[in-house]
Design a protein around this motif. Structure first.
Motif, PDB file in Angstrom:
ATOM      1  N   SER A 203      -1.581   1.028   6.511  1.00  0.00           N
ATOM      2  CA  SER A 203      -2.037   0.411   5.260  1.00  0.00           C
ATOM      3  C   SER A 203      -3.395   0.968   4.863  1.00  0.00           C
ATOM      4  O   SER A 203      -3.625   1.321   3.696  1.00  0.00           O
ATOM      5  CB  SER A 203      -2.140  -1.106   5.410  1.00  0.00           C
ATOM      6  OG  SER A 203      -0.900  -1.667   5.741  1.00  0.00           O
ATOM      7  N   ARG A 204      -4.296   1.037   5.832  1.00  0.00           N
ATOM      8  CA  ARG A 204      -5.648   1.557   5.573  1.00  0.00           C
ATOM      9  C   ARG A 204      -5.559   2.998   5.066  1.00  0.00           C
ATOM     10  O   ARG A 204      -6.192   3.363   4.071  1.00  0.00           O
ATOM     11  CB  ARG A 204      -6.477   1.479   6.853  1.00  0.00           C
ATOM     12  CG  ARG A 204      -7.893   1.940   6.671  1.00  0.00           C
ATOM     13  CD  ARG A 204      -8.780   1.782   7.909  1.00  0.00           C
ATOM     14  NE  ARG A 204      -8.171   1.379   9.140  1.00  0.00           N
ATOM     15  CZ  ARG A 204      -7.756   2.221  10.104  1.00  0.00           C
ATOM     16  NH1 ARG A 204      -7.887   3.523   9.960  1.00  0.00           N
ATOM     17  NH2 ARG A 204      -7.234   1.758  11.214  1.00  0.00           N
TER      18      ARG A 204
ATOM     19  N   TYR B 260     -10.481  -3.711   0.207  1.00  0.00           N
ATOM     20  CA  TYR B 260     -10.552  -2.987   1.472  1.00  0.00           C
ATOM     21  C   TYR B 260     -11.732  -3.485   2.309  1.00  0.00           C
ATOM     22  O   TYR B 260     -11.592  -3.782   3.487  1.00  0.00           O
ATOM     23  CB  TYR B 260     -10.693  -1.489   1.181  1.00  0.00           C
ATOM     24  CG  TYR B 260     -10.689  -0.608   2.402  1.00  0.00           C
ATOM     25  CD1 TYR B 260      -9.536   0.029   2.813  1.00  0.00           C
ATOM     26  CD2 TYR B 260     -11.855  -0.402   3.145  1.00  0.00           C
ATOM     27  CE1 TYR B 260      -9.530   0.849   3.930  1.00  0.00           C
ATOM     28  CE2 TYR B 260     -11.850   0.408   4.267  1.00  0.00           C
ATOM     29  CZ  TYR B 260     -10.686   1.029   4.650  1.00  0.00           C
ATOM     30  OH  TYR B 260     -10.681   1.835   5.767  1.00  0.00           O
ATOM     31  N   GLU B 261     -12.881  -3.586   1.670  1.00  0.00           N
ATOM     32  CA  GLU B 261     -14.099  -3.986   2.367  1.00  0.00           C
ATOM     33  C   GLU B 261     -14.008  -5.411   2.920  1.00  0.00           C
ATOM     34  O   GLU B 261     -14.508  -5.689   4.008  1.00  0.00           O
ATOM     35  CB  GLU B 261     -15.269  -3.884   1.392  1.00  0.00           C
ATOM     36  CG  GLU B 261     -16.623  -4.043   2.019  1.00  0.00           C
ATOM     37  CD  GLU B 261     -17.721  -3.801   0.996  1.00  0.00           C
ATOM     38  OE1 GLU B 261     -18.281  -4.799   0.513  1.00  0.00           O
ATOM     39  OE2 GLU B 261     -17.978  -2.632   0.678  1.00  0.00           O
TER      40      GLU B 261
ATOM     41  N   ILE C 237      -9.734  -5.503   5.335  1.00  0.00           N
ATOM     42  CA  ILE C 237      -9.349  -4.629   6.448  1.00  0.00           C
ATOM     43  C   ILE C 237     -10.144  -4.916   7.729  1.00  0.00           C
ATOM     44  O   ILE C 237      -9.541  -5.083   8.794  1.00  0.00           O
ATOM     45  CB  ILE C 237      -9.408  -3.142   6.043  1.00  0.00           C
ATOM     46  CG1 ILE C 237      -8.380  -2.856   4.933  1.00  0.00           C
ATOM     47  CG2 ILE C 237      -9.172  -2.225   7.240  1.00  0.00           C
ATOM     48  CD1 ILE C 237      -6.935  -3.171   5.298  1.00  0.00           C
TER      49      ILE C 237
ATOM     50  N   CYS D  67       0.821  -1.217   0.000  1.00  0.00           N
ATOM     51  CA  CYS D  67       0.000   0.000   0.000  1.00  0.00           C
ATOM     52  C   CYS D  67       0.849   1.258   0.000  1.00  0.00           C
ATOM     53  O   CYS D  67       0.521   2.231  -0.685  1.00  0.00           O
ATOM     54  CB  CYS D  67      -0.941  -0.001   1.211  1.00  0.00           C
ATOM     55  SG  CYS D  67      -2.186  -1.297   1.121  1.00  0.00           S
TER      56      CYS D  67
ATOM     57  N   MET E  16      -4.178   3.123   1.498  1.00  0.00           N
ATOM     58  CA  MET E  16      -5.169   2.664   0.513  1.00  0.00           C
ATOM     59  C   MET E  16      -6.172   3.769   0.216  1.00  0.00           C
ATOM     60  O   MET E  16      -6.514   4.013  -0.948  1.00  0.00           O
ATOM     61  CB  MET E  16      -5.916   1.428   1.030  1.00  0.00           C
ATOM     62  CG  MET E  16      -5.254   0.141   0.659  1.00  0.00           C
ATOM     63  SD  MET E  16      -6.293  -1.268   1.052  1.00  0.00           S
ATOM     64  CE  MET E  16      -5.724  -1.622   2.683  1.00  0.00           C
TER      65      MET E  16
END
Length: 156
Positions: free
Chosen positions: A134-135, A102-103, A106, A72, A138
């Motif tokens: 990372s989140r 992501y959905e 994460i 990421c 992204m």
């Protein structure tokens, strides 16, 4: 930049993007999560996925989180310094694929990190910091893509 000096690098990027997308699919597979989108492959009937982020060995969870963080951060850095690549990313439905990843991944990874019992609390702190990073990367990469592919053409 190198892409203006060597325009054929755009075709190299175009050929490389399926590999980048495969990284996200590999992470989903290692976490026992079903892939979505154009590259989703049917699961073999005899292939029973019992591994989840919550029950995998700690070292495997660490490896996945480090791999995700590195991927990421690299993706974001590339798009940040070279936003013209966004058009090539869009040809591969990258926004959709990134949002789907992501959905799916994460929340599972965050939950597994929170619920796990650690002998050393610094391991928890490091994993949480890396999954949060990372989140964030992204989301920032997604914003760059949306800005370049959707918003900038309207403004021009």
């Amino acid at each position: 930049n190198i892409f203006t000096q060597q325009p054929s690098y755009f075709s190299d990027l175009d050929e490389t993007l399926p590999t980048v997308l495969q990284v996200f699919n590999n992470i989903l597979h290692k976490c026992g999560l079903q892939c979505e989108g154009a590259s989703a492959e049917p699961q073999k009937l005899e292939e029973k996925v019992n591994v989840t982020p919550g029950n995998m060995p700690l070292q495997e969870l660490k490896d996945i989180v480090l791999y995700l963080c590195d991927t990421c951060t690299t993706l974001w850095a590339f798009l940040d310094v070279f936003p013209l690549a966004c058009q090539t990313f869009q040809k591969h439905e990258f926004c959709y694929r990134l949002a789907s990843f992501y959905e799916l991944a994460i929340p599972e990874l965050e939950s597994a990190i929170k619920k796990r019992h650690y002998e050393d609390n610094s391991v928890f702190a490091d994993l949480w910091r890396r999954i949060s990073h990372s989140r964030k990367r992204m989301i920032e990469a997604f914003h760059i893509l949306i800005n370049q592919v959707c918003l900038q053409p309207i403004l021009e």
